[in-house]
Design a protein around this motif. Structure first.
Motif, PDB file in Angstrom:
ATOM      1  N   TYR A   1       5.563   2.329   8.789  1.00  0.00           N
ATOM      2  CA  TYR A   1       4.214   1.847   9.119  1.00  0.00           C
ATOM      3  C   TYR A   1       3.345   2.984   9.645  1.00  0.00           C
ATOM      4  CZ  TYR A   1       0.525  -0.591  11.713  1.00  0.00           C
ATOM      5  OH  TYR A   1      -0.687  -1.007  12.207  1.00  0.00           O
TER       6      TYR A   1
ATOM      7  N   GLU B   1       2.465   5.494   6.832  1.00  0.00           N
ATOM      8  CA  GLU B   1       1.472   4.907   5.916  1.00  0.00           C
ATOM      9  C   GLU B   1       0.076   4.936   6.543  1.00  0.00           C
ATOM     10  OE1 GLU B   1       0.847   0.761   3.397  1.00  0.00           O
ATOM     11  OE2 GLU B   1       1.917   0.703   5.296  1.00  0.00           O
ATOM     12  N   GLN B   2      -0.037   4.538   7.797  1.00  0.00           N
ATOM     13  CA  GLN B   2      -1.340   4.485   8.453  1.00  0.00           C
ATOM     14  C   GLN B   2      -1.899   5.886   8.712  1.00  0.00           C
ATOM     15  OE1 GLN B   2      -3.092   1.571   9.026  1.00  0.00           O
ATOM     16  NE2 GLN B   2      -1.410   0.747   7.793  1.00  0.00           N
TER      17      GLN B   2
ATOM     18  N   ARG C   1      -1.556   8.484   6.985  1.00  0.00           N
ATOM     19  CA  ARG C   1      -2.044   9.096   5.739  1.00  0.00           C
ATOM     20  C   ARG C   1      -3.421   8.595   5.336  1.00  0.00           C
ATOM     21  NH1 ARG C   1       3.921   9.061   2.787  1.00  0.00           N
ATOM     22  NH2 ARG C   1       4.535  11.153   3.524  1.00  0.00           N
ATOM     23  N   THR C   2      -3.931   7.608   6.052  1.00  0.00           N
ATOM     24  CA  THR C   2      -5.278   7.112   5.738  1.00  0.00           C
ATOM     25  C   THR C   2      -6.368   7.896   6.461  1.00  0.00           C
ATOM     26  OG1 THR C   2      -5.338   5.470   7.532  1.00  0.00           O
ATOM     27  CG2 THR C   2      -4.338   4.784   5.445  1.00  0.00           C
ATOM     28  N   PHE C   3      -6.008   8.749   7.416  1.00  0.00           N
ATOM     29  CA  PHE C   3      -7.014   9.529   8.140  1.00  0.00           C
ATOM     30  C   PHE C   3      -7.415  10.739   7.300  1.00  0.00           C
ATOM     31  CE2 PHE C   3      -4.879   7.253  11.566  1.00  0.00           C
ATOM     32  CZ  PHE C   3      -5.943   6.855  12.372  1.00  0.00           C
ATOM     33  N   PRO C   4      -8.681  10.853   6.918  1.00  0.00           N
ATOM     34  CA  PRO C   4      -9.086  11.946   6.026  1.00  0.00           C
ATOM     35  C   PRO C   4      -8.926  13.332   6.646  1.00  0.00           C
ATOM     36  CG  PRO C   4     -11.007  10.735   6.837  1.00  0.00           C
ATOM     37  CD  PRO C   4      -9.811   9.953   7.233  1.00  0.00           C
TER      38      PRO C   4
ATOM     39  N   GLY D   1      -7.212   8.150  16.188  1.00  0.00           N
ATOM     40  CA  GLY D   1      -8.509   8.123  15.497  1.00  0.00           C
ATOM     41  C   GLY D   1      -9.635   8.574  16.403  1.00  0.00           C
TER      42      GLY D   1
END
Length: 375
Positions: A297, A300-301, A303-306, A370
């Motif tokens: 989890y 996966e999460q 890898r969403t931060f640019p 974030g």
């Protein structure tokens, strides 16, 4: 007398700890996603762990290996069961460096050869032979230097084959996931190649599992993802949840003899009680599955931060590669968001939390991460 000043220290004093949280002397609460270098495997001050140690201390805390210590055999049986290697043999010591030192020495005793293959960016410890096999000249003293260690590029099968052709290799030592090196995962095919070459040349395959073992990767040993067995596995860190204990498990074809290895404190009553408590909690609370699920989890999460260049790892051994301009993110997480993480150079945040990490704590970190990236 002053302390020998060898550690860069954050000005924080921890006075209390429970689960994945710690509190400083001002009462400030922190989320601990580093666990003191991957040491806290089942959570701080777990009640079963505290009970096990307290009860043992009230009986006997220490006696030497000159007498029978039933806890050692109980530990060996439980470790064999959970690791899936019941036919292996256990030797207990006190730390990861000692474990690797004994593994390398035992391999040389076994086949009578001297040369050791290690890999670039490796870290195997700070004792004499372990540090000689560590790819960091800054911590290798002149007295530790030896021409018996051959450093090869990571995952270079051609270089590995050539080294076996050119030298009489005693052993190959490799972390299943490099920790200090930046959370670099060993590919199954490369571990399989090591296994086949060791078999062909009577060499010993040493799986350094000091940081990446004990369930952290989502399997008991991270090397298990390759589907082959090593000859010796080295362990420490998460093995005692903070109590100093290390060990090696040794394949049945490597024979013991009196005096071959030895230790004063290794396998003492308290160490065995701590290690047994850890295995019992891992089994009862299904923490290896939890590490696999929570780790998947998080990866996966993340890898969403640019802003993140790369996320590496398995289970709850995760490396977050950041660009140079975000090099202060770890400090932001600690001092602004009260979250402990680790680092590897350059600009890698290391996550090594308790295997009991909850989804709530994972989300707490992701939210703070974030915000820290934006700062």
């Amino acid at each position: 007398m002053k302390l020998f000043d060898v550690y860069p220290i954050n000005d924080i004093t921890i006075e209390k700890a429970l689960g994945s949280n710690v509190w400083d002397d001002n009462g400030t609460e922190y989320l601990d996603l580093y666990g003191g270098h991957a040491v806290i495997s089942i959570g701080h001050t777990h009640p079963h762990y505290v009970k096990r140690l307290t009860e043992q201390l009230n009986k006997v805390g220490f006696y030497s290996n000159s007498i029978r210590i039933p806890l050692q055999q109980q530990l060996a049986e439980k470790l064999g069961q959970l690791s899936g290697k019941p036919d292996y043999q256990l030797f207990l010591c006190n730390s990861g460096a000692e474990a690797n030192e004994n593994a390398l020495k035992l391999a040389s005793f076994h086949n009578g050869k001297k040369k050791v293959i290690a890999f670039r960016k490796s870290f195997h410890g700070r004792t004499s032979l372990a540090v000689a096999a560590t790819d960091n000249p800054k911590i290798v003293a002149p007295v530790n230097e030896t021409d018996n260690v051959i450093f090869l590029p990571w995952a270079d099968e051609a270089a590995l084959e050539q080294a076996f052709q050119q030298h009489e290799i005693s052993s190959v030592i490799i972390e299943g996931i490099q920790g200090v090196g930046g959370i670099i995962v060993a590919a199954p095919a490369f571990l399989q190649k090591i296994r086949s070459l060791c078999d062909a040349h009577n060499a010993v395959f040493i799986a350094d599992s000091v940081q990446c073992g004990y369930g952290r990767s989502g399997k008991f040993f991270s090397h298990d993802y390759a589907g082959v067995n090593a000859d010796i596995y080295t362990m420490a860190k998460g093995m005692g949840n903070g109590f100093p204990v290390g060990g090696i498990i040794i394949a049945p074809h490597i024979q013991a003899s009196y005096g071959l290895l030895g230790t004063t404190f290794g396998g003492n009553h308290l160490a065995c009680a701590a290690a047994l408590a850890v295995l019992e909690v891992i089994e009862q609370e299904q923490l290896i599955d939890n590490a696999a699920n929570q780790g998947a989890y998080l990866i996966e999460q993340l890898r969403t931060f640019p802003q993140v260049l790369e996320v590496r790892g398995r289970g709850l051994m995760i490396g977050i590669q950041l660009p140079e301009e975000l090099a202060n993110t770890r400090k932001e997480l600690l001092f602004q968001h009260k979250i402990f993480t680790g680092e590897a150079k350059p600009n890698v945040i290391r996550l090594l939390p308790s295997l009991a990490l909850t989804r709530q704590h994972a989300d707490q970190f992701l939210d703070a991460f974030g915000k820290a990236l934006k700062q």
